[in-house]
Design a protein around this motif. Structure first.
Motif, PDB file in Angstrom:
ATOM      1  N   VAL A 401     -46.888 -66.464  41.092  1.00 43.34           N
ATOM      2  CA  VAL A 401     -47.120 -67.559  40.167  1.00 43.34           C
ATOM      3  C   VAL A 401     -45.798 -68.229  39.814  1.00 43.34           C
ATOM      4  O   VAL A 401     -44.761 -67.578  39.710  1.00 43.34           O
ATOM      5  N   THR A 402     -45.863 -69.541  39.677  1.00 43.09           N
ATOM      6  CA  THR A 402     -44.696 -70.328  39.268  1.00 43.09           C
ATOM      7  C   THR A 402     -45.011 -70.961  37.916  1.00 43.09           C
ATOM      8  O   THR A 402     -46.013 -71.663  37.762  1.00 43.09           O
ATOM      9  N   CYS A 403     -44.148 -70.697  36.928  1.00 43.72           N
ATOM     10  CA  CYS A 403     -44.398 -71.240  35.608  1.00 43.72           C
ATOM     11  C   CYS A 403     -43.086 -71.349  34.839  1.00 43.72           C
ATOM     12  O   CYS A 403     -42.041 -70.868  35.284  1.00 43.72           O
ATOM     13  N   GLY A 404     -43.133 -71.986  33.697  1.00 43.10           N
ATOM     14  CA  GLY A 404     -41.935 -72.125  32.880  1.00 43.10           C
ATOM     15  C   GLY A 404     -41.868 -73.487  32.222  1.00 43.10           C
ATOM     16  O   GLY A 404     -42.754 -74.346  32.404  1.00 43.10           O
ATOM     17  N   HIS A 406     -39.594 -75.905  32.658  1.00 42.04           N
ATOM     18  CA  HIS A 406     -39.030 -77.002  33.438  1.00 42.04           C
ATOM     19  C   HIS A 406     -39.714 -77.167  34.789  1.00 42.04           C
ATOM     20  O   HIS A 406     -39.119 -77.650  35.749  1.00 42.04           O
ATOM     21  N   VAL A 407     -40.976 -76.753  34.860  1.00 35.35           N
ATOM     22  CA  VAL A 407     -41.745 -77.011  36.075  1.00 35.35           C
ATOM     23  C   VAL A 407     -42.848 -78.001  35.732  1.00 35.35           C
ATOM     24  O   VAL A 407     -43.368 -78.015  34.622  1.00 35.35           O
ATOM     25  N   LYS A 408     -43.201 -78.843  36.697  1.00 33.43           N
ATOM     26  CA  LYS A 408     -44.189 -79.884  36.442  1.00 33.43           C
ATOM     27  C   LYS A 408     -45.596 -79.318  36.291  1.00 33.43           C
ATOM     28  O   LYS A 408     -46.413 -79.870  35.563  1.00 33.43           O
ATOM     29  N   SER A 409     -45.879 -78.249  37.004  1.00 37.11           N
ATOM     30  CA  SER A 409     -47.211 -77.652  36.910  1.00 37.11           C
ATOM     31  C   SER A 409     -47.115 -76.148  37.151  1.00 37.11           C
ATOM     32  O   SER A 409     -46.177 -75.672  37.782  1.00 37.11           O
ATOM     33  N   GLN A 410     -48.089 -75.440  36.614  1.00 33.83           N
ATOM     34  CA  GLN A 410     -48.157 -73.989  36.800  1.00 33.83           C
ATOM     35  C   GLN A 410     -48.989 -73.728  38.063  1.00 33.83           C
ATOM     36  O   GLN A 410     -50.121 -74.182  38.166  1.00 33.83           O
ATOM     37  N   ILE A 411     -48.414 -72.995  38.988  1.00 30.56           N
ATOM     38  CA  ILE A 411     -49.046 -72.821  40.300  1.00 30.56           C
ATOM     39  C   ILE A 411     -49.230 -71.333  40.596  1.00 30.56           C
ATOM     40  O   ILE A 411     -48.325 -70.525  40.391  1.00 30.56           O
ATOM     41  N   ALA A 412     -50.413 -70.976  41.090  1.00 31.31           N
ATOM     42  CA  ALA A 412     -50.700 -69.606  41.500  1.00 31.31           C
ATOM     43  C   ALA A 412     -51.047 -69.584  42.976  1.00 31.31           C
ATOM     44  O   ALA A 412     -51.904 -70.347  43.434  1.00 31.31           O
ATOM     45  N   ALA A 413     -50.354 -68.755  43.737  1.00 33.15           N
ATOM     46  CA  ALA A 413     -50.662 -68.519  45.147  1.00 33.15           C
ATOM     47  C   ALA A 413     -51.326 -67.150  45.240  1.00 33.15           C
ATOM     48  O   ALA A 413     -50.782 -66.151  44.764  1.00 33.15           O
ATOM     49  N   ARG A 423     -58.619 -63.987  52.381  1.00 27.20           N
ATOM     50  CA  ARG A 423     -58.684 -65.424  52.114  1.00 27.20           C
ATOM     51  C   ARG A 423     -57.536 -65.792  51.178  1.00 27.20           C
ATOM     52  O   ARG A 423     -57.161 -65.018  50.304  1.00 27.20           O
ATOM     53  N   LYS A 424     -56.999 -67.003  51.362  1.00 29.07           N
ATOM     54  CA  LYS A 424     -55.845 -67.436  50.588  1.00 29.07           C
ATOM     55  C   LYS A 424     -56.097 -68.798  49.954  1.00 29.07           C
ATOM     56  O   LYS A 424     -56.880 -69.601  50.466  1.00 29.07           O
ATOM     57  N   THR A 425     -55.388 -69.047  48.863  1.00 33.32           N
ATOM     58  CA  THR A 425     -55.452 -70.364  48.232  1.00 33.32           C
ATOM     59  C   THR A 425     -54.263 -70.547  47.303  1.00 33.32           C
ATOM     60  O   THR A 425     -53.594 -69.579  46.924  1.00 33.32           O
ATOM     61  N   ILE A 426     -54.013 -71.794  46.941  1.00 34.80           N
ATOM     62  CA  ILE A 426     -53.005 -72.148  45.939  1.00 34.80           C
ATOM     63  C   ILE A 426     -53.676 -73.060  44.927  1.00 34.80           C
ATOM     64  O   ILE A 426     -54.387 -74.001  45.303  1.00 34.80           O
ATOM     65  N   SER A 427     -53.483 -72.779  43.646  1.00 36.83           N
ATOM     66  CA  SER A 427     -54.171 -73.535  42.615  1.00 36.83           C
ATOM     67  C   SER A 427     -53.225 -73.868  41.480  1.00 36.83           C
ATOM     68  O   SER A 427     -52.289 -73.117  41.194  1.00 36.83           O
ATOM     69  N   GLU A 428     -53.484 -75.024  40.835  1.00 38.13           N
ATOM     70  CA  GLU A 428     -52.722 -75.425  39.656  1.00 38.13           C
ATOM     71  C   GLU A 428     -53.576 -75.225  38.412  1.00 38.13           C
ATOM     72  O   GLU A 428     -54.795 -75.300  38.461  1.00 38.13           O
ATOM     73  N   GLY A 429     -52.888 -74.991  37.284  1.00 36.84           N
ATOM     74  CA  GLY A 429     -53.629 -74.812  36.055  1.00 36.84           C
ATOM     75  C   GLY A 429     -52.786 -75.082  34.829  1.00 36.84           C
ATOM     76  O   GLY A 429     -51.577 -75.335  34.926  1.00 36.84           O
ATOM     77  N   ASP A 430     -53.439 -75.020  33.684  1.00 35.21           N
ATOM     78  CA  ASP A 430     -52.763 -75.226  32.404  1.00 35.21           C
ATOM     79  C   ASP A 430     -52.199 -73.879  31.941  1.00 35.21           C
ATOM     80  O   ASP A 430     -52.740 -73.224  31.062  1.00 35.21           O
ATOM     81  N   GLY A 431     -51.112 -73.455  32.573  1.00 33.65           N
ATOM     82  CA  GLY A 431     -50.528 -72.153  32.306  1.00 33.65           C
ATOM     83  C   GLY A 431     -50.813 -71.203  33.457  1.00 33.65           C
ATOM     84  O   GLY A 431     -51.720 -71.433  34.272  1.00 33.65           O
ATOM     85  N   PRO A 432     -50.048 -70.121  33.563  1.00 32.54           N
ATOM     86  CA  PRO A 432     -50.192 -69.213  34.698  1.00 32.54           C
ATOM     87  C   PRO A 432     -51.539 -68.500  34.755  1.00 32.54           C
ATOM     88  O   PRO A 432     -52.076 -68.267  35.841  1.00 32.54           O
ATOM     89  N   VAL A 433     -52.092 -68.121  33.610  1.00 28.75           N
ATOM     90  CA  VAL A 433     -53.384 -67.434  33.602  1.00 28.75           C
ATOM     91  C   VAL A 433     -54.483 -68.365  34.102  1.00 28.75           C
ATOM     92  O   VAL A 433     -55.309 -67.996  34.935  1.00 28.75           O
ATOM     93  N   ASP A 434     -54.474 -69.588  33.593  1.00 29.29           N
ATOM     94  CA  ASP A 434     -55.470 -70.571  34.016  1.00 29.29           C
ATOM     95  C   ASP A 434     -55.358 -70.839  35.512  1.00 29.29           C
ATOM     96  O   ASP A 434     -56.372 -70.901  36.219  1.00 29.29           O
ATOM     97  N   ALA A 435     -54.137 -70.970  36.009  1.00 31.77           N
ATOM     98  CA  ALA A 435     -53.927 -71.217  37.436  1.00 31.77           C
ATOM     99  C   ALA A 435     -54.429 -70.049  38.271  1.00 31.77           C
ATOM    100  O   ALA A 435     -55.085 -70.237  39.314  1.00 31.77           O
ATOM    101  N   MET A 490     -49.319 -60.654  34.404  1.00 30.79           N
ATOM    102  CA  MET A 490     -50.113 -61.535  35.250  1.00 30.79           C
ATOM    103  C   MET A 490     -50.868 -60.762  36.324  1.00 30.79           C
ATOM    104  O   MET A 490     -52.026 -61.054  36.630  1.00 30.79           O
ATOM    105  N   VAL A 491     -50.223 -59.762  36.913  1.00 27.19           N
ATOM    106  CA  VAL A 491     -50.914 -58.930  37.905  1.00 27.19           C
ATOM    107  C   VAL A 491     -52.063 -58.176  37.244  1.00 27.19           C
ATOM    108  O   VAL A 491     -53.165 -58.087  37.796  1.00 27.19           O
ATOM    109  N   ALA A 492     -51.819 -57.646  36.050  1.00 27.97           N
ATOM    110  CA  ALA A 492     -52.890 -56.963  35.305  1.00 27.97           C
ATOM    111  C   ALA A 492     -54.043 -57.926  35.026  1.00 27.97           C
ATOM    112  O   ALA A 492     -55.219 -57.547  35.090  1.00 27.97           O
ATOM    113  N   SER A 493     -53.713 -59.182  34.717  1.00 28.34           N
ATOM    114  CA  SER A 493     -54.739 -60.183  34.414  1.00 28.34           C
ATOM    115  C   SER A 493     -55.607 -60.471  35.633  1.00 28.34           C
ATOM    116  O   SER A 493     -56.844 -60.537  35.539  1.00 28.34           O
ATOM    117  N   VAL A 494     -54.972 -60.639  36.788  1.00 32.90           N
ATOM    118  CA  VAL A 494     -55.718 -60.909  38.018  1.00 32.90           C
ATOM    119  C   VAL A 494     -56.594 -59.713  38.379  1.00 32.90           C
ATOM    120  O   VAL A 494     -57.767 -59.864  38.740  1.00 32.90           O
TER     121      VAL A 494
END
Length: 519
Positions: A401-404, A406-413, A423-435, A490-494
């Motif tokens: 996950v990319t967050c913080g 100074h990043v434009k969007s929170q991204i989860a791979a 199966r794989k995907t990349i998603s954007e969200g309003d914060g790392p958990v949402d992504a 975040m790993v615990a959340s997933v």
């Protein structure tokens, strides 16, 4: 089952009534583990499920029955031949087995739920119990909503059930409405008014809607009841059931006032509590009696001083009596070996096979590299997290996950394995958990699933503590809880979300026939 007039039969319904608690779905392997622990504890009767409810329920009850040795395996059924026959087919493999059949007896239930006249209900009791007794010797009959049933009619129903062959009569407080004095009088009334009551054991089944389930159960025992129906941790519908650990330790601790005994090995209580909590995802509140994290904690200076002088000043029972070894709370670390780890697991009540032990030890070493001290609670969370993922269809293989700020969007791979296919995907969200959760829903389509709860707490103290995350999903009236533990929140959340997804997939395959009912 027992000839000792002061012996109280413990009837555990964690696997039936407990599983009806929203979110408490269990798979077959989990039910077998709990049943094995209950039998090891010395539970007299294990209500393994409601065989008519679904094919999954039938199979789990049947498998538990096949593996049973000392406990009687019980199945629940409504007052119909189809239900009762299905129940018998599931439990018949056990050396000792019981059919538990029920029907509503309160004016409210008879009028609006059953839409039956009292005479018809009595006739139904006679026919259903007679049929059950033709299949097994051990029949239990319950008066659903018994505590709101008129006294004369309740006596008539109980007498009919006993005459038809029931040898256990259960008077449930189905909606948690009664109070101890009232419940005592009701049991006492049955003991004195029903002419054939000496041919049966009276049982209690109390719900906790007013927080009185345990008090009511103990009051009934004092009035003459000799079976208590209860669950581990008080698990159950709405506010839950009478908690097994509180009933048993109440009788043991106050044996001077309540001179009754049970066959429960109380040293296994903490182990059973932690197992049920880990499997269901229902955390035990810290101040829960007997098994809560703070049940034997003393922070007040006055209390600590008294404890140092004599433990009895502020402890009415020992931690060891319920399987909690307070003298052995710490610590393993990265230099601890496999043997020490295995001994610690045994002390905590876990007996793992070689493969499971190797996997758990590897996870422990990984954890020890990240934490200076590994506490008992860390190991419990680690092992429970591992156990919950056995045989899951959906598994996490990679997450980033990319967050913080100074990043434009929170991204989860995310990479997930579904039935062996990655199966794989990349998603954007309003914060790392949402992504992260959006990424899961992209891979595992859950259009009707809604997140009802997202909860995080630290397993132990310190910034290096493991996070334990609980997630609750709801889909078309079905709710499931998932849990995950990891030093990375975040790993615990997933993992928690995926645990809930797996339970939801199981629950989709389960269902109840119309108006199954409850006691």
């Amino acid at each position: 089952m027992t000839t000792d007039s002061n012996r109280v039969i413990i009837f555990d319904t964690t696997l039936r009534d407990g599983e009806q608690s929203p979110g408490a779905s269990m798979n077959l392997e989990e039910k077998l583990r709990i049943a094995e622990t209950l039998e090891e504890m010395g539970v007299d009767v294990i209500e393994a499920g409601f065989p008519i409810a679904s094919e999954g329920d039938f199979e789990s009850v049947s498998e538990i029955a096949k593996r049973a040795e000392s406990s009687s395996i019980c199945g629940l059924s409504r007052a119909s031949e189809g239900d009762i026959q299905r129940c018998f087919d599931a439990i018949k493999h056990a050396p000792k087995h019981r059919i538990h059949t029920f029907i509503s007896t309160s004016p409210l239930h008879m009028k609006y739920k059953l839409q039956m006249e009292p005479d018809a209900v009595v006739e139904k009791i006679k026919k259903s119990v007679t049929f059950a007794r033709s299949l097994v010797e051990d029949v239990e009959w319950s008066a659903e909503d018994g505590t709101r049933t008129e006294a004369d009619f309740l006596c008539r129903c109980v007498e009919t059930a006993i005459a038809a062959g029931a040898r256990t009569i259960n008077i449930p407080d189905t909606v948690g409405y009664t109070v101890p004095e009232e419940y005592y009088k009701m049991i006492d009334m049955l003991m004195n008014r029903v002419p054939n009551i000496d041919q049966a054991i009276i049982s209690t089944h109390c719900h906790n809607d007013l927080g009185l389930a345990v008090a009511n159960s103990l009051s009934a025992v004092q009035a003459g009841a000799r079976q208590v129906e209860c669950t581990i941790n008080g698990l159950g519908e709405r506010a839950g059931n009478a908690a097994l650990e509180e009933v048993v330790m109440g009788l043991r601790t106050r044996n001077d006032y309540m001179p009754y005994t049970t066959g429960i090995k109380t040293e296994l209580i903490t182990r059973a509590s932690r197992m049920v909590s880990g499997i269901t995802g229902f955390s035990v509140q810290p101040n829960k009696a007997i098994v809560g994290k703070n049940a034997f904690a003393h922070e007040s200076g006055i209390h600590q001083d008294g404890m140092l002088k004599h433990a009895g000043t502020y402890e009415i029972m020992t931690p060891e009596s319920v399987g909690l070894d307070n003298a052995n709370k710490i610590v393993l670390g990265k230099h601890s070996g496999r043997h020490a780890f295995k001994d610690k697991l045994s002390a905590l009540g876990y007996e793992l096979g070689d493969n499971a032990l190797n996997d758990a030890f590897k996870r422990f070493k990984d954890l020890a590299d990240q934490k200076k001290d590994v506490f008992d609670d860390d190991i419990i969370a680690l092992v429970d997290d591992e156990v919950m993922r056995v045989n899951e269809r959906v598994k996490l293989t990679h997450f980033q996950v990319t967050c913080g700020t100074h990043v434009k969007s929170q991204i989860a791979a995310l990479s997930i394995e579904i039935d062996g296919e990655e199966r794989k995907t990349i998603s954007e969200g309003d914060g790392p958990v949402d992504a992260a959760f959006k990424a899961i829903k992209e891979i595992v389509p859950l259009p009707d699933a809604h997140l009802e709860l997202y909860q995080v707490h630290a397993v132990t103290q310190g910034t290096d503590a493991q996070a334990e995350v609980t997630v609750r999903l709801e889909e078309k009236g079905k709710t499931v809880n998932g849990r995950g533990a990891h030093t990375d929140t975040m790993v615990a959340s997933v993992n928690a979300y995926l645990n809930a997804v797996n339970k939801l997939l199981v629950k989709r395959e389960k269902g109840k026939p119309e108006d199954v009912g409850s006691i």
